[in-house]
Structures are given as C-alpha cells and as structure tokens.
Design a protein around this motif. Structure first.
Motif, mmCIF file in Angstrom:
data_model
loop_
_atom_site.group_PDB
_atom_site.id
_atom_site.type_symbol
_atom_site.label_atom_id
_atom_site.label_comp_id
_atom_site.label_asym_id
_atom_site.label_seq_id
_atom_site.Cartn_x
_atom_site.Cartn_y
_atom_site.Cartn_z
ATOM 1 N N LEU A 119 0.832 -1.204 0.000
ATOM 2 C CA LEU A 119 0.000 0.000 0.000
ATOM 3 C C LEU A 119 0.868 1.256 0.000
ATOM 4 O O LEU A 119 0.613 2.193 -0.760
ATOM 5 C CB LEU A 119 -0.934 -0.013 1.217
ATOM 6 C CG LEU A 119 -1.812 1.212 1.419
ATOM 7 C CD1 LEU A 119 -2.687 1.481 0.208
ATOM 8 C CD2 LEU A 119 -2.654 1.043 2.681
ATOM 9 N N ARG A 140 0.986 4.164 -2.863
ATOM 10 C CA ARG A 140 0.715 5.566 -2.535
ATOM 11 C C ARG A 140 1.847 6.486 -2.987
ATOM 12 O O ARG A 140 1.612 7.656 -3.275
ATOM 13 C CB ARG A 140 0.507 5.720 -1.028
ATOM 14 C CG ARG A 140 -0.827 5.217 -0.554
ATOM 15 C CD ARG A 140 -0.955 5.383 0.936
ATOM 16 N NE ARG A 140 -2.302 5.038 1.391
ATOM 17 C CZ ARG A 140 -2.600 4.699 2.631
ATOM 18 N NH1 ARG A 140 -1.656 4.648 3.555
ATOM 19 N NH2 ARG A 140 -3.839 4.410 2.962
ATOM 20 N N ILE A 170 -4.620 1.340 -4.746
ATOM 21 C CA ILE A 170 -4.621 1.922 -3.399
ATOM 22 C C ILE A 170 -5.901 1.544 -2.677
ATOM 23 O O ILE A 170 -5.864 1.079 -1.535
ATOM 24 C CB ILE A 170 -4.428 3.455 -3.471
ATOM 25 C CG1 ILE A 170 -3.006 3.770 -3.953
ATOM 26 C CG2 ILE A 170 -4.716 4.097 -2.119
ATOM 27 C CD1 ILE A 170 -2.765 5.226 -4.291
ATOM 28 N N SER A 171 -7.029 1.690 -3.321
ATOM 29 C CA SER A 171 -8.318 1.320 -2.707
ATOM 30 C C SER A 171 -8.370 -0.158 -2.375
ATOM 31 O O SER A 171 -8.834 -0.540 -1.287
ATOM 32 C CB SER A 171 -9.474 1.657 -3.639
ATOM 33 O OG SER A 171 -9.666 3.025 -3.715
ATOM 34 N N TYR A 191 -5.895 -2.222 -1.729
ATOM 35 C CA TYR A 191 -5.024 -2.578 -0.611
ATOM 36 C C TYR A 191 -5.462 -1.938 0.704
ATOM 37 O O TYR A 191 -5.242 -2.505 1.770
ATOM 38 C CB TYR A 191 -3.556 -2.278 -0.943
ATOM 39 C CG TYR A 191 -2.942 -3.448 -1.669
ATOM 40 C CD1 TYR A 191 -2.177 -4.383 -1.000
ATOM 41 C CD2 TYR A 191 -3.177 -3.651 -3.025
ATOM 42 C CE1 TYR A 191 -1.643 -5.472 -1.652
ATOM 43 C CE2 TYR A 191 -2.654 -4.742 -3.692
ATOM 44 C CZ TYR A 191 -1.885 -5.653 -2.995
ATOM 45 O OH TYR A 191 -1.366 -6.748 -3.638
ATOM 46 N N GLU A 192 -6.090 -0.769 0.644
ATOM 47 C CA GLU A 192 -6.682 -0.200 1.863
ATOM 48 C C GLU A 192 -7.757 -1.136 2.392
ATOM 49 O O GLU A 192 -7.829 -1.402 3.599
ATOM 50 C CB GLU A 192 -7.268 1.192 1.581
ATOM 51 C CG GLU A 192 -6.238 2.266 1.418
ATOM 52 C CD GLU A 192 -6.811 3.591 0.967
ATOM 53 O OE1 GLU A 192 -6.097 4.596 1.126
ATOM 54 O OE2 GLU A 192 -7.954 3.640 0.440
ATOM 55 N N GLN A 193 -8.591 -1.642 1.486
ATOM 56 C CA GLN A 193 -9.643 -2.594 1.873
ATOM 57 C C GLN A 193 -9.034 -3.881 2.430
ATOM 58 O O GLN A 193 -9.493 -4.408 3.438
ATOM 59 C CB GLN A 193 -10.556 -2.898 0.680
ATOM 60 C CG GLN A 193 -11.659 -3.890 0.983
ATOM 61 C CD GLN A 193 -12.641 -3.386 2.021
ATOM 62 O OE1 GLN A 193 -12.889 -2.193 2.136
ATOM 63 N NE2 GLN A 193 -13.189 -4.294 2.806
ATOM 64 N N CYS A 228 -6.150 -4.277 3.907
ATOM 65 C CA CYS A 228 -5.615 -3.999 5.245
ATOM 66 C C CYS A 228 -6.733 -3.955 6.282
ATOM 67 O O CYS A 228 -6.595 -4.528 7.375
ATOM 68 C CB CYS A 228 -4.818 -2.697 5.251
ATOM 69 S SG CYS A 228 -3.247 -2.799 4.363
ATOM 70 N N ARG A 229 -7.837 -3.302 5.949
ATOM 71 C CA ARG A 229 -8.981 -3.253 6.879
ATOM 72 C C ARG A 229 -9.516 -4.655 7.155
ATOM 73 O O ARG A 229 -9.860 -4.983 8.301
ATOM 74 C CB ARG A 229 -10.093 -2.359 6.322
ATOM 75 C CG ARG A 229 -9.823 -0.884 6.489
ATOM 76 C CD ARG A 229 -11.056 -0.040 6.168
ATOM 77 N NE ARG A 229 -11.520 -0.209 4.798
ATOM 78 C CZ ARG A 229 -11.095 0.506 3.755
ATOM 79 N NH1 ARG A 229 -10.193 1.442 3.930
ATOM 80 N NH2 ARG A 229 -11.589 0.304 2.552
#
Length: 78
Positions: A43, A47, A57-58, A60-62, A64-65
């Motif tokens: 991520l 970035r 990015i979206s 990998y953000e998801q 990670c969450r």
C-alpha cells in the motif's frame, strides 16, 4: 522478520487489543501478521508511485482493513 513487523504494525493500528497481540501466539495469527506486513508495505509503495494507481490503493486499503478485522475477531474469540 515479516511476522514481527506485522505484529508491531497491528499493535499500533489496534491499540485496544495491543495486549492480546503481544501475548497470543499461533500459526494462524503469525500468518495474519505476515500478510498484514506485506499488504501495508505494498500500500505504501502504491501511494508513493507517480502516477498514483487509485484502484490499487483502494484495493489494498480494503485488504488492510479486512486483515485488521480478522485479527480483532481472532483475538477476541480466544
């Protein structure tokens, strides 16, 4: 070691269960730590790229969450 880096990153991200993350050891949790470390590193690379790849990015953000949620559930069910 990727597992320990992931553990430390999750301890910073999830302070409410920091004590559990420090004390619980299991193969399943170790795999989640390693996956989290790899996902956070990826991520950060996405970035910092130019041009930015917003889709990655979206995604990998998801990811990670989702790992964070999985770790919380795992720790609280023990």
């Amino acid at each position: 070691m990727s597992q320990e880096r992931g553990r430390r990153k999750l301890m910073l991200r999830l302070p409410d269960i920091r004590h559990l993350l420090a004390s619980i050891t299991s193969e399943a949790l170790a795999e989640m730590f390693e996956s989290y470390d790899l996902a956070v590193d990826a991520l950060e690379r996405f970035r910092n790229r130019s041009p930015r790849e917003e889709g990655l990015i979206s995604e990998y953000e998801q990811l990670c969450r989702e790992i964070e949620q999985e770790v919380v559930v795992y720790c609280k069910d023990r």
